[in-house]
Design an enzyme around this catalytic site. Structure first.
Site: not given
Ligand code: NAD
Length: 352
Positions: A89, A180
């Site tokens: 949402r 992707h």
């Molecule tokens: N390629 C893929 O298949 C795939 C799959 C899942 C997630 N992802 C991507 O991976 C990324 C993370 O996803 P997630 O689910 O782990 O998110 P999440 O919110 O669980 O984790 C994000 C992390 O980034 C940290 N962070 C934010 N700003 C920061 C900074 N300035 N310095 C250091 N750390 C910082 C946050 O504290 C958090 O720990 C996203 O961009 C998501 O789209 C990609």
């Protein structure tokens, strides 16, 4: 060996660290740098304590790093930043995600370029992965930077095909290329089934595709995505997963992770598995072909953008594109997706 995980307290980053240990890629002689922001320090300390508690003898040295300037590693996994919300949402566009993560990509890429040793390999997990690769490649040189999206999409494609045919995944060779997310390009021409001759493979390929052509794939994927989104918004995840199960393998690759993300479970385990697998390939020292998003400069099909292609990887980065025999529609599709990515990158970079 030194590995840095940026965004280590995130769902994906945390899984990457745990799987590095569980899969034996790092041990007591190695060092893993857990990189996070200063407000995450307490959580990083807790994470170290928990991991030592679980894997005391097997754990690598775990260092906490709160500043991008202090990153020192041979391979850096970038998994930090904003992710799409799981509440359908409050949808977030990929454009908004790009604007949110662009500064973060820039900050880390510039710091590593300035303070690093000049040989780090970077695996970008965060989305949009093409933007991350573009920015890191700009600062570090394009040969050292990989996006893991195409690697994961290719693993998923092989798994879907293998599952449907009742084969081990290792017997299936096929590549899911492109962008992707919405710009996937299934290259059915690349399908090889070990133990089957070309005629048998052709028959099985026809059976797997169920009449869906390469030219028809993008529109069908877009329409099916709309349908799945409507089911998710109506709260009927069960029907969404059931419906996805009725579709051909290439559509399941696009739609399965979408439904998994919005189910609330997210895709961290599979993403970390693919990332650690990719890390293993990159560190093996053997020249191996794998799919990855890389910044091309016309090496294949005249593509001059960041896109998922099969690359030959050595210990210093990707060496060359490993060209696949594509049919005309796959070729046209990959070039169209490439043009689309170029336009998006231009827009996202201009929005700075
Ligand atoms: N390629 C893929 O298949 C795939 C799959 C899942 C997630 N992802 C991507 O991976 C990324 C993370 O996803 P997630 O689910 O782990 O998110 P999440 O919110 O669980 O984790 C994000 C992390 O980034 C940290 N962070 C934010 N700003 C920061 C900074 N300035 N310095 C250091 N750390 C910082 C946050 O504290 C958090 O720990 C996203 O961009 C998501 O789209 C990609």
């Amino acid at each position: 060996m030194n590995i840095a995980v940026i965004g280590a307290t995130g769902l994906t980053g945390h899984q990457v660290v745990v799987q590095l240990i569980l899969k034996g890629l790092v041990g007591p002689m190695d060092r893993v740098q857990l990189v996070g922001r200063p407000p995450a320090e307490a959580r990083l300390r807790g994470m170290v304590a928990d991991i030592r508690d679980a894997f005391f003898e097997a754990a690598p040295e775990l260092d906490i790093t709160l500043s991008p300037e202090e990153i020192a590693a041979e391979v850096i996994v970038f998994a930090a930043g904003v992710t799409l919300p799981t509440d359908s949402r409050t949808p977030m566009t990929r454009d908004a995600l790009a604007i949110a993560n662009r500064t973060l990509f820039e900050t880390y890429a510039q710091a590593i370029a300035r303070h690093g040793h000049g040989h780090e390999l970077v695996i970008v997990v965060s989305n949009p992965v093409e933007l991350g690769v573009s920015i890191f490649a700009h600062h570090l040189g394009r040969r050292r930077v990989f996006g893991m999206g195409a690697y994961q999409d290719t693993l998923r494609f092989r798994r879907e095909i293998a599952g449907e045919l009742g084969l081990a995944r290792q017997r299936v060779e096929a590549y899911m290329l492109g962008e992707h997310g919405s710009g996937l390009v299934p290259t059915w021409s690349s399908l090889r089934l070990h133990g089957f001759d070309p005629e048998e493979t052709d028959q099985l390929r026809r059976r797997l595709r169920r009449g869906l052509t390469s030219a028809g794939y993008p529109d069908t994927l877009a329409n099916e995505t709309k349908g799945i989104r409507a089911l998710i918004e109506a709260g009927d995840l069960g029907e969404a997963f059931r419906h996805i199960g009725t579709l051909p393998a290439d559509l399941r690759v696009g739609l399965g992770p979408f439904a998994t993300h919005y189910s609330g479970a997210k895709t961290a385990v599979a993403t970390a598995n693919a990332t650690v697998d990719m890390l293993r390939v990159v560190l093996s020292g053997h020249q191996t072909v794998m799919a990855a998003q890389v910044a091309l400069k016309g090496e294949w099909l005249g593509l001059d953008t960041v896109i998922g292609v099969p690359v030959l990887v050595g210990h210093q980065g990707w060496v060359t594109v490993n060209p696949l025999p594509l049919d005309d529609d796959e070729h046209a599709q990959l070039c169209a997706v490439g043009r689309g990515v170029t336009d998006k990158l231009r827009e996202w970079e201009a929005a700075a």
